[in-house]
Motif scaffolding. Sequence first.
Motif, PDB file in Angstrom:
ATOM      1  N   UNK A   1       0.844  -1.193   0.000  1.00  0.00           N
ATOM      2  CA  UNK A   1       0.000   0.000   0.000  1.00  0.00           C
ATOM      3  C   UNK A   1       0.881   1.245   0.000  1.00  0.00           C
ATOM      4  N   UNK A   2       0.579   2.189  -0.876  1.00  0.00           N
ATOM      5  CA  UNK A   2       1.311   3.454  -0.902  1.00  0.00           C
ATOM      6  C   UNK A   2       0.320   4.619  -0.882  1.00  0.00           C
ATOM      7  N   UNK A   3       0.762   5.737  -0.338  1.00  0.00           N
ATOM      8  CA  UNK A   3      -0.050   6.952  -0.355  1.00  0.00           C
ATOM      9  C   UNK A   3       0.818   8.123  -0.821  1.00  0.00           C
ATOM     10  N   UNK A   4       0.210   8.985  -1.623  1.00  0.00           N
ATOM     11  CA  UNK A   4       0.901  10.203  -2.065  1.00  0.00           C
ATOM     12  C   UNK A   4      -0.051  11.379  -1.880  1.00  0.00           C
ATOM     13  N   UNK A   5       0.181  12.185  -0.832  1.00  0.00           N
ATOM     14  CA  UNK A   5      -0.673  13.357  -0.607  1.00  0.00           C
ATOM     15  C   UNK A   5      -0.529  14.388  -1.715  1.00  0.00           C
ATOM     16  N   UNK A   6      -1.552  15.202  -1.894  1.00  0.00           N
ATOM     17  CA  UNK A   6      -1.509  16.244  -2.926  1.00  0.00           C
ATOM     18  C   UNK A   6      -0.474  17.310  -2.608  1.00  0.00           C
ATOM     19  N   UNK A   7      -0.114  17.430  -1.344  1.00  0.00           N
ATOM     20  CA  UNK A   7       0.959  18.346  -0.947  1.00  0.00           C
ATOM     21  C   UNK A   7       1.916  17.596  -0.040  1.00  0.00           C
ATOM     22  N   UNK A   8       3.215  17.731  -0.297  1.00  0.00           N
ATOM     23  CA  UNK A   8       4.225  17.032   0.499  1.00  0.00           C
ATOM     24  C   UNK A   8       5.342  17.983   0.893  1.00  0.00           C
ATOM     25  N   UNK A   9       6.096  17.579   1.909  1.00  0.00           N
ATOM     26  CA  UNK A   9       7.235  18.374   2.338  1.00  0.00           C
ATOM     27  C   UNK A   9       7.270  18.510   3.845  1.00  0.00           C
ATOM     28  N   UNK A  10       8.403  18.918   4.392  1.00  0.00           N
ATOM     29  CA  UNK A  10       8.541  19.088   5.840  1.00  0.00           C
ATOM     30  C   UNK A  10       7.520  20.080   6.398  1.00  0.00           C
ATOM     31  N   UNK A  11       6.813  19.684   7.411  1.00  0.00           N
ATOM     32  CA  UNK A  11       5.864  20.578   8.065  1.00  0.00           C
ATOM     33  C   UNK A  11       4.548  20.779   7.346  1.00  0.00           C
TER      34      UNK A  11
ATOM     35  N   UNK B   1       6.266   7.366   6.814  1.00  0.00           N
ATOM     36  CA  UNK B   1       5.272   7.718   5.784  1.00  0.00           C
ATOM     37  C   UNK B   1       3.923   8.152   6.376  1.00  0.00           C
ATOM     38  N   UNK B   2       3.989   8.888   7.467  1.00  0.00           N
ATOM     39  CA  UNK B   2       2.774   9.422   8.082  1.00  0.00           C
ATOM     40  C   UNK B   2       2.477  10.798   7.484  1.00  0.00           C
TER      41      UNK B   2
END
Length: 210
Positions: free
Chosen positions: A39-49, A164-165
């Motif tokens: 299972x993988x997830x890719x949020x529409x926005x990523x990055x520190x914080x 990957x949270x």
Amino acid sequence: MAIQKILFASLLICSLIQSIHGAEKVRLFKELDKGALDVTTKPSREGPGVVLDAGKDTLNITWTLSSIGSKREAEFKIIKVKLCYAPPSQVDRPWRKTHDELFKDKTCPHKIIAKPYDKTLQSTTWTLERDIPTGTYFVRAYAVDAIGHEVAYGQSTDDAKKTNLFSVQAISGRHASLDIASICFSVFSVVALVVFFVNEKRKAKIEQSK
């Protein structure tokens, strides 16, 4: 006599419920086929914080049969994908508590999608629902058999649920126009109060002059 009959009937019902519950084997999370699904997830926005907004941001989720496979694959009928609380969002919240007994487990209460099982790569793009609480999350997919029992799973994080949270900010329920109206009302109240006191003092002076 009537009271004795009521007590006897109550005991009979309780024993019947217990026997029915005892007849069904307790299903435990540790007995599921672990890692059967990738299972993988890719949020529409990523990055520190980065914190995702409920009701706005999306998750692109994929799942497929893992490379190690599953000895119970023949039982897979439905794949249920769920949004799950990570440990930081379970602290001091018993209603989100992880429990080995599946019936009592509260880790993954948010349903994302349910689809017939297909061993090839599957995907969905899911908008975070407006009622998702603020918290830290991961995604888990359960393989379910013909009678609706979970038999295997895979998740987008590791066993310790530390990698990957992603974080989500809930909708506050307030609107900018409401905040503006509230400020205007407060200002109006203060002005009205000042005018009231000025008028009262003026009336008092007029009375004294008479």
